[in-house]
Design a protein around this motif. Structure first.
Motif, PDB file in Angstrom:
ATOM      1  N   VAL A 217      50.723  43.416  35.966  1.00  0.00           N
ATOM      2  CA  VAL A 217      50.699  43.141  37.414  1.00  0.00           C
ATOM      3  C   VAL A 217      49.385  42.445  37.770  1.00  0.00           C
ATOM      4  O   VAL A 217      49.363  41.444  38.504  1.00  0.00           O
ATOM      5  CB  VAL A 217      50.860  44.450  38.235  1.00  0.00           C
ATOM      6  N   LEU A 218      48.277  42.953  37.239  1.00  0.00           N
ATOM      7  CA  LEU A 218      46.958  42.394  37.562  1.00  0.00           C
ATOM      8  C   LEU A 218      46.724  41.037  36.894  1.00  0.00           C
ATOM      9  O   LEU A 218      45.934  40.240  37.382  1.00  0.00           O
ATOM     10  CB  LEU A 218      45.860  43.382  37.159  1.00  0.00           C
ATOM     11  N   ARG A 219      47.400  40.775  35.773  1.00  0.00           N
ATOM     12  CA  ARG A 219      47.280  39.446  35.139  1.00  0.00           C
ATOM     13  C   ARG A 219      48.035  38.395  35.944  1.00  0.00           C
ATOM     14  O   ARG A 219      47.498  37.341  36.274  1.00  0.00           O
ATOM     15  CB  ARG A 219      47.855  39.481  33.716  1.00  0.00           C
ATOM     16  N   LEU A 220      49.288  38.697  36.278  1.00  0.00           N
ATOM     17  CA  LEU A 220      50.156  37.709  36.924  1.00  0.00           C
ATOM     18  C   LEU A 220      49.876  37.587  38.418  1.00  0.00           C
ATOM     19  O   LEU A 220      50.091  36.530  39.011  1.00  0.00           O
ATOM     20  CB  LEU A 220      51.621  38.107  36.685  1.00  0.00           C
ATOM     21  N   PHE A 221      49.391  38.689  39.028  1.00  0.00           N
ATOM     22  CA  PHE A 221      49.152  38.694  40.481  1.00  0.00           C
ATOM     23  C   PHE A 221      47.754  39.199  40.795  1.00  0.00           C
ATOM     24  O   PHE A 221      47.582  40.112  41.600  1.00  0.00           O
ATOM     25  CB  PHE A 221      50.214  39.551  41.178  1.00  0.00           C
ATOM     26  N   THR A 222      46.764  38.603  40.147  1.00  0.00           N
ATOM     27  CA  THR A 222      45.374  38.969  40.419  1.00  0.00           C
ATOM     28  C   THR A 222      45.102  38.806  41.913  1.00  0.00           C
ATOM     29  O   THR A 222      45.309  37.718  42.461  1.00  0.00           O
ATOM     30  CB  THR A 222      44.411  38.062  39.627  1.00  0.00           C
ATOM     31  N   THR A 255      42.155  30.987  34.769  1.00  0.00           N
ATOM     32  CA  THR A 255      41.876  31.524  33.436  1.00  0.00           C
ATOM     33  C   THR A 255      43.121  32.214  32.882  1.00  0.00           C
ATOM     34  O   THR A 255      43.526  31.983  31.733  1.00  0.00           O
ATOM     35  CB  THR A 255      40.698  32.522  33.483  1.00  0.00           C
ATOM     36  N   HIS A 256      43.758  33.056  33.702  1.00  0.00           N
ATOM     37  CA  HIS A 256      44.965  33.764  33.262  1.00  0.00           C
ATOM     38  C   HIS A 256      46.115  32.791  32.999  1.00  0.00           C
ATOM     39  O   HIS A 256      46.931  33.017  32.094  1.00  0.00           O
ATOM     40  CB  HIS A 256      45.392  34.787  34.316  1.00  0.00           C
ATOM     41  N   VAL A 261      45.840  32.788  24.695  1.00  0.00           N
ATOM     42  CA  VAL A 261      46.297  34.053  24.111  1.00  0.00           C
ATOM     43  C   VAL A 261      47.584  34.554  24.765  1.00  0.00           C
ATOM     44  O   VAL A 261      48.319  35.348  24.171  1.00  0.00           O
ATOM     45  CB  VAL A 261      45.214  35.160  24.223  1.00  0.00           C
ATOM     46  N   PHE A 262      47.858  34.108  26.006  1.00  0.00           N
ATOM     47  CA  PHE A 262      49.041  34.595  26.711  1.00  0.00           C
ATOM     48  C   PHE A 262      50.240  33.697  26.450  1.00  0.00           C
ATOM     49  O   PHE A 262      50.207  32.498  26.732  1.00  0.00           O
ATOM     50  CB  PHE A 262      48.777  34.700  28.212  1.00  0.00           C
ATOM     51  N   LYS A 263      51.300  34.280  25.929  1.00  0.00           N
ATOM     52  CA  LYS A 263      52.535  33.537  25.656  1.00  0.00           C
ATOM     53  C   LYS A 263      53.453  33.638  26.873  1.00  0.00           C
ATOM     54  O   LYS A 263      53.557  34.712  27.473  1.00  0.00           O
ATOM     55  CB  LYS A 263      53.257  34.132  24.427  1.00  0.00           C
ATOM     56  N   ASP A 264      54.114  32.515  27.236  1.00  0.00           N
ATOM     57  CA  ASP A 264      55.006  32.497  28.411  1.00  0.00           C
ATOM     58  C   ASP A 264      54.297  33.093  29.623  1.00  0.00           C
ATOM     59  O   ASP A 264      54.693  34.148  30.156  1.00  0.00           O
ATOM     60  CB  ASP A 264      56.302  33.280  28.130  1.00  0.00           C
ATOM     61  N   VAL A 265      53.255  32.412  30.077  1.00  0.00           N
ATOM     62  CA  VAL A 265      52.346  32.967  31.096  1.00  0.00           C
ATOM     63  C   VAL A 265      53.042  33.324  32.407  1.00  0.00           C
ATOM     64  O   VAL A 265      52.577  34.195  33.138  1.00  0.00           O
ATOM     65  CB  VAL A 265      51.171  32.005  31.400  1.00  0.00           C
TER      66      VAL A 265
END
Length: 368
Positions: A217-222, A255-256, A261-265
């Motif tokens: 949740v915090l990665r996709l919706f910081t 950045t996210h 490192v993130f696949k299918d961001v």
């Protein structure tokens, strides 16, 4: 001081109070026959958490509601252009701050006079004691400023992340069911009830899938887009020289979105943080929802604990469904939130995960 306020011991003492505030709130949402505006209601929830739990103020609900409205006026106008005209946002912000400070001063004075019945040291207690330890009695103005800072830190970003959490659980019911399975397997959820005494800090921190959900949740919706820093030493970046003394901004969201490192961001996938993949472990600054370096967000452990406690209550005691035909678009200003606030209908559940009828529904059912 802030390291004490957000220490493991402090979080352990806040946890039962946080649970109580969340439980009361979800009960109120479920008893409402209409859908609720989740973003607006989570703002109320995080404000109430800050006032009741972090600051230990015993403000009656009606007065708390008025204080919340004033606080909202203050926040809405805090970034206004400093044009001091009678009807400007700046002037409204100043007036709201003055009203807010009066309300906070009254609450602080009552707190200082009434120390009976306290079963834990809240953040304001720690702030006051820290001042005494350093031989400095904090003035009322310093206490008001510290209080306002704590409310501000706990409010907007946590409400944003709470709304995003609810929206993703609605979009991905399989994630909600996996959360329930984990709670059952760890002996926290049994026959639709949270087992008494099972929600301790160590137990919550041991819920690996829940941790993955909150991280995603915090990665996709910081909630916030980035942070500001002052350059301490001239350096070069991609062939450009950045001089000492310059102010620079780093973008958390970009950045996210671009970290290799993130696949299918764009995909909501909590398993990316699971043991098999651990995408946040590859590199120091690919995942930074709370900022990075020595100026990382001090309240990050409290924010994550609040979100985990909310997710546990949602998975254990509520059924909820989207009240609009489609999911709303997301706006990024001033923090990430749905443009319509996210309209959701909540239903209470009894201990066997059956829907609890409201009084009106029960009476209607009896007459059929």
């Amino acid at each position: 001081v802030f390291s004490k306020i957000f220490s493991h011991e402090a979080l352990e003492s806040y946890l039962p109070k946080i649970q109580l505030v969340i439980k009361d709130t979800l009960r109120a949402w479920s008893s409402n026959p209409e859908s609720i505006n989740v973003y607006h209601e989570t703002q109320k929830l995080t404000f109430r958490m800050a006032i009741r739990v972090l600051l230990g103020f015993r403000i009656p609900d009606e007065e708390l509601g008025r204080l919340f409205e004033v606080y909202q006026q203050f926040v809405e106008n805090v970034f206004s252009l400093p044009v001091d005209l009678p009807f400007s946002g700046y002037r409204r912000g100043i007036r709201a701050r003055e009203t807010l400070q009066k309300g906070l001063e009254k609450a602080i004075q009552e707190k200082l006079q009434n120390t009976q019945g306290k079963d834990y040291a809240d953040a304001l207690d720690i702030l006051i004691e820290s001042g005494k330890e350093h031989g400095k009695e904090l003035t009322m103005q310093e206490l008001k400023d510290g209080t306002l800072e704590l409310i501000f830190a706990a409010y907007a970003t946590t409400a944003s992340a709470s709304t995003s959490l609810i929206m993703q659980l609605l979009k991905h019911p399989q994630v909600l069911e996996r959360l329930r399975e984990e709670l059952r397997s760890k002996g926290i959820l049994h026959n639709g009830c949270i087992c008494e005494g099972s929600l301790r800090l160590d137990n919550i921190n041991g819920l690996q899938y829940l941790d993955c959900v909150i991280k995603e949740v915090l990665r996709l919706f910081t909630p916030i887009s980035g942070g500001y820093r002052t350059v301490l030493q001239t350096f070069e970046l991609d062939g450009f020289q950045i001089p000492k003394g310059w102010s620079v901004m780093y973008s958390i969201r970009d950045t996210h979105d671009t970290a290799p490192v993130f696949k299918d961001v764009d995909v909501f996938d909590p398993d990316r943080f699971g043991q098999g993949r651990s995408e946040d472990k590859d590199g120091r600054f690919h995942y930074l929802p709370f900022g990075g370096g020595v100026r990382t967000c001090l309240g990050k452990h409290l924010a994550k604990l609040f979100l985990k406690a909310l997710a546990i209550e949602l998975a254990s005691t509520s059924r909820f469904e989207l009240a609009t035909r489609t999911f709303p678009k997301i706006t990024l200003v001033p923090v990430v939130h749905p443009v319509d606030g996210l309209k959701v209908k909540f239903f209470g559940l009894d201990s066997n995960q059956n829907e609890i009828l409201t009084g009106t529904d029960a009476m209607l059912g009896a007459t059929v």
